[in-house]
Scaffold this active site. Structure first.
Site, PDB file in Angstrom:
ATOM      1  N   ASP A 210      47.398 -12.006 104.202  1.00 19.30           N
ATOM      2  CA  ASP A 210      45.641 -12.506 104.025  1.00 19.30           C
ATOM      3  C   ASP A 210      45.009 -12.740 105.395  1.00 19.30           C
ATOM      4  O   ASP A 210      45.245 -12.292 106.570  1.00 19.30           O
ATOM      5  CB  ASP A 210      45.766 -14.020 103.617  1.00 19.30           C
ATOM      6  CG  ASP A 210      44.289 -14.407 102.782  1.00 19.30           C
ATOM      7  OD1 ASP A 210      44.398 -15.218 102.085  1.00 19.30           O
ATOM      8  OD2 ASP A 210      43.531 -13.360 102.203  1.00 19.30           O
TER       9      ASP A 210
ATOM     10  N   GLU B  46      36.965 -19.724  97.138  1.00 16.43           N
ATOM     11  CA  GLU B  46      37.178 -20.382  98.852  1.00 16.43           C
ATOM     12  C   GLU B  46      36.862 -21.780  98.409  1.00 16.43           C
ATOM     13  O   GLU B  46      36.658 -22.531  98.277  1.00 16.43           O
ATOM     14  CB  GLU B  46      37.078 -18.934  99.595  1.00 16.43           C
ATOM     15  CG  GLU B  46      37.948 -18.074  99.395  1.00 16.43           C
ATOM     16  CD  GLU B  46      38.695 -17.150  99.844  1.00 16.43           C
ATOM     17  OE1 GLU B  46      38.492 -15.759  99.734  1.00 16.43           O
ATOM     18  OE2 GLU B  46      39.465 -17.103 101.094  1.00 16.43           O
TER      19      GLU B  46
HETATM   20  C1  GLC Z   1      40.323 -14.057 100.604  1.00 15.63           C
HETATM   21  C2  GLC Z   1      41.663 -14.603  99.922  1.00 15.63           C
HETATM   22  C3  GLC Z   1      42.800 -13.458  98.925  1.00 15.63           C
HETATM   23  C4  GLC Z   1      41.888 -11.988  99.284  1.00 15.63           C
HETATM   24  C5  GLC Z   1      41.708 -11.339 100.420  1.00 15.63           C
HETATM   25  C6  GLC Z   1      41.173  -9.988 100.125  1.00 15.63           C
HETATM   26  O1  GLC Z   1      40.541 -14.585 102.045  1.00 15.63           O
HETATM   27  O2  GLC Z   1      41.887 -15.467 100.649  1.00 15.63           O
HETATM   28  O3  GLC Z   1      42.937 -14.221  98.208  1.00 15.63           O
HETATM   29  O4  GLC Z   1      42.574 -11.117  98.041  1.00 15.63           O
HETATM   30  O5  GLC Z   1      40.867 -12.411 101.214  1.00 15.63           O
HETATM   31  O6  GLC Z   1      39.723 -10.126  99.989  1.00 15.63           O
END
Ligand code: GLC
Length: 666
Positions: free
Chosen positions: A339, A537
């Protein structure tokens, strides 16, 4: 992935045999090219031969790659890092680029997206081996970053439909609109099992039980198609996320209101048995039945022994789960994508973070720089991992395993044969047909919680009075991951608001007054559409940070998320319910919201609307009887925030409305 999976051992043996055979073949070919003075030089190298098995092509290509080319395939940049100079892709042999939430081309049109991705692809193909680029994006409820895409209800609403076939259809449309505009990879679906609704990502979950989440894994089939369809212009690689236990974290009261995330990215303080049942379980069918191509680890940690924060193990460094359980026991043969800068949350120096995560089983690294937010990213990752291989702290076998997995996905996507965007379906993006599916999904996602005196569906030629903060705001009804990372009340996308739908369906005059200040006709049916403003988030955590993040915020701090109705919405409900002939309240939110008993008594009909997306008119369809109410709660609806976490099966379970509840109408 595109193979009917043989047994785990057979697959592993086949991969090793193919690698050995093809390395030998590559050596002979290279030798023959040298010996024959080029007579064979213009022969197509095996990795470029689409008629050969993927494993053979992978092994041949791997045998030709330098360490720099291998490590480049493991590095993922963000588009802003390379947009001004795509030759950085060529120079650093980058294997992948992503759009983070809101990272879009200007203009934000399907054509501009496809041109952008193709421009980056050109740079990737300019490398000696011409390994094509993989472009990823968060198409989590449609290709939400793209203005003009069909934006569907977020997963919590899809969970309420209990309609796996519809979810597959939605994912297929999402794949088509994503691939037609360039990206070949969607960071979706979230297989999170949301257990505490104070979590800001509750709406990204299909629900609070593993069974409901597993039933919705048809989303993977919609995105990827059946094995062997990944190379088609209406399919994309999927990413099951966030492995594992992202929705199982424990709320940290001490963190609330401090600017930190009280629950997002936290610690799963559960037994291993609970973790297996609630967090790992959904990944088994995702791998074995749906053949998901990639998996993204969670920011969160696990603490199975109650040892406290110091004992917690970050998922991005959990080799027992990433390699032991996922790859070896379950036979996951796709690749693991980290991530967003997640490895930098691991203990130790950056070199120790890279070493720990690579050796734990992460294969590709989402290491955006996104200047000026960060001084380094993938440009630090590449030399750091190179050094770790040189010193033997990371084995070449681990590098080859990671790169083989990544290359397999690229071959199966058909990128070596068709590296540039196939624009066949470009004109279908945001089509009426796609919006019709979205509107149906909105109707099927509505959950009727209360219906005194059969208030709904509204019939007859009555006037209608509409109020509430979310009646006429398409940004609020779309929620996070829409045009910008956090979404925004000012974000406008093509579609219909809930008010539009009411105006289409009502047979009497419609009065709209957001704060119910306009006179309420005594004989009017009142509809008050209330709820949350967008977030994503940790910003959506109850007690989470409010600082302004997105340009869409225009510097205005984000509203606090409390799971309680605003004062204005509460006042609007009381005004309308007192004066109108009937009073229906529609809650537009990413999770349940607290309706105090004193307020509930005043309400005739109560509807959970979730985050409908671009077709708010689907709400009017059930309010006025064009479609029946069929939705069922995907999560328990609490009486108060103090009841969280509250889930079906809990001892003393006493929600306001239980998991699975939903009144039906004809
Ligand atoms: C974010 C998220 C994830 C996402 C990634 C790319 O922090 O946790 O779900 O796919 O970054 O945007």
């Amino acid at each position: 992935m595109s193979r009917v999976p043989p047994s785990r051992h057979a697959r592993r043996r086949a991969r090793l045999l193919a690698a050995a055979a093809a390395s030998a073949l590559a050596a002979v070919l290279l030798q023959s090219q040298t010996v024959a003075g080029g007579a064979a030089a213009d022969e197509t190298p095996p990795y470029q031969d689409p008629d050969l098995p993927v494993a053979t092509r992978v092994a041949d290509l791997l045998g030709r790659m330098s360490l720099a080319e291998k490590i480049g395939q493991m590095a993922q940049a963000e588009r802003v890092d390379i947009d001004a100079d795509p030759s950085l892709i060529t120079e650093h042999r980058l294997g992948s680029v992503l759009s983070g939430g809101g990272s879009v081309p200007d203009p934000n049109t399907p054509e501009a997206w496809a041109d952008m991705v193709d421009r980056y692809q050109q740079a990737a193909l300019a490398t000696p081996l011409g390994i094509p680029l993989l472009y990823g994006v968060d198409s989590v409820h449609g290709h939400g970053n793209l203005l003009g895409a069909t934006v569907f209800p977020h997963n919590i609403g899809l969970g309420a439909t209990r309609d796996p076939a519809l979810v597959e259809k939605i994912a297929h449309i999402t794949a088509e609109e994503t691939r037609a505009s360039g990206p070949q990879w969607a960071f979706a679906p979230c297989l999170c099992v949301a257990r505490d609704d104070r979590w800001g990502r509750t709406y990204e979950s299909f629900g609070e039980t593993p069974a409901l989440v597993e039933s919705m894994e048809t989303a993977i089939d919609g995105l990827q198609g059946r094995p062997g369809q990944l190379d088609e212009p209406d399919r994309v690689l999927a990413s099951a996320k966030h492995f594992a236990g992202d929705g199982l974290t424990t709320y940290d009261d001490a963190a609330a209101g401090t600017g930190a995330y009280p629950i997002d990215q936290g610690i799963d303080r559960v037994t291993r048995a609970e973790f297996d049942r609630l967090a790992l379980a959904p990944y088994v069918p995702a791998i074995k039945e749906h053949h998901v191509g990639t998996i993204m680890p969670s920011f969160s940690s696990t603490d199975f022994n109650g040892g406290g924060t110091d004992d917690a193990v970050k998922m991005h460094a959990n080799g027992e789960l990433l390699t032991g359980w996922l790859k070896e026991q379950q036979g996951f043969d796709g690749f693991v994508i980290s991530d967003w800068r997640a490895i930098r949350q691991l203990p130790g120096t950056y070199a120790e973070q890279v070493e720990a995560s690579v050796n734990a089983g992460v294969d590709m690294f989402m290491e955006p720089i996104q200047a000026p937010n960060n001084p380094s990213g993938w440009d630090e990752f590449i030399p750091t991992l190179t050094q770790l291989v040189d010193t033997g702290d990371v084995s070449m076998a681990r590098i080859d395993d990671a790169v083989s997995r990544i290359l397999t996905a690229k071959f199966e996507l058909g990128l070596f044969e068709h590296p540039f965007t196939d624009r066949t379906h470009l004109g279908d993006i945001g089509s009426k047909a796609h919006h019709a599916v979205a509107r149906r999904a909105v109707s099927e996602s509505q959950v009727l919680l209360r219906n005194q005196r059969h208030t709904l569906p509204l019939r007859g030629k009555h006037d209608v009075y509409v109020a509430g903060s979310n009646a006429d705001n398409i940004g609020n009804q779309a929620g996070g991951w829409t045009l910008t990372w956090q979404g925004g009340s000012a974000n406008v996308i093509p579609g219909t608001t809930i008010l539009d739908g009411i105006e289409q369906a009502a047979r009497g005059d419609v009065t709209y007054s957001e704060t119910a200040t306009a006179r309420v006709p005594r004989k009017a049916d009142g509809i008050v559409v209330v709820g949350e403003t967008p977030y994503a988030e940790g910003f959506g955590d109850v007690g989470g940070p409010q600082w302004a993040y997105d340009p869409a915020d225009n510097g205005v701090p984000r509203p606090e998320q409390t799971m309680r109705l605003s004062e204005a919405d509460t006042q609007a409900i009381e005004t309308v319910c007192e004066r109108a002939k009937s009073c229906t309240v529609v809650v537009v939110s990413g999770r349940p919201m607290v309706i105090p008993p004193s307020l509930l008594r005043q309400i005739d009909a109560l509807v959970a609307s979730w985050l409908p997306g671009s077709e708010g008119a689907g709400v009017g369809d059930v309010l006025f009887g064009r479609r029946p109410f069929t939705g069922k709660l995907p999560v328990s609806w609490p009486r108060s925030v103090a009841q969280e976490p509250i889930n079906v099966g809990d001892r003393g379970y006493d929600p306001l409305y239980r998991y699975g509840f939903g009144l039906r109408t004809r």
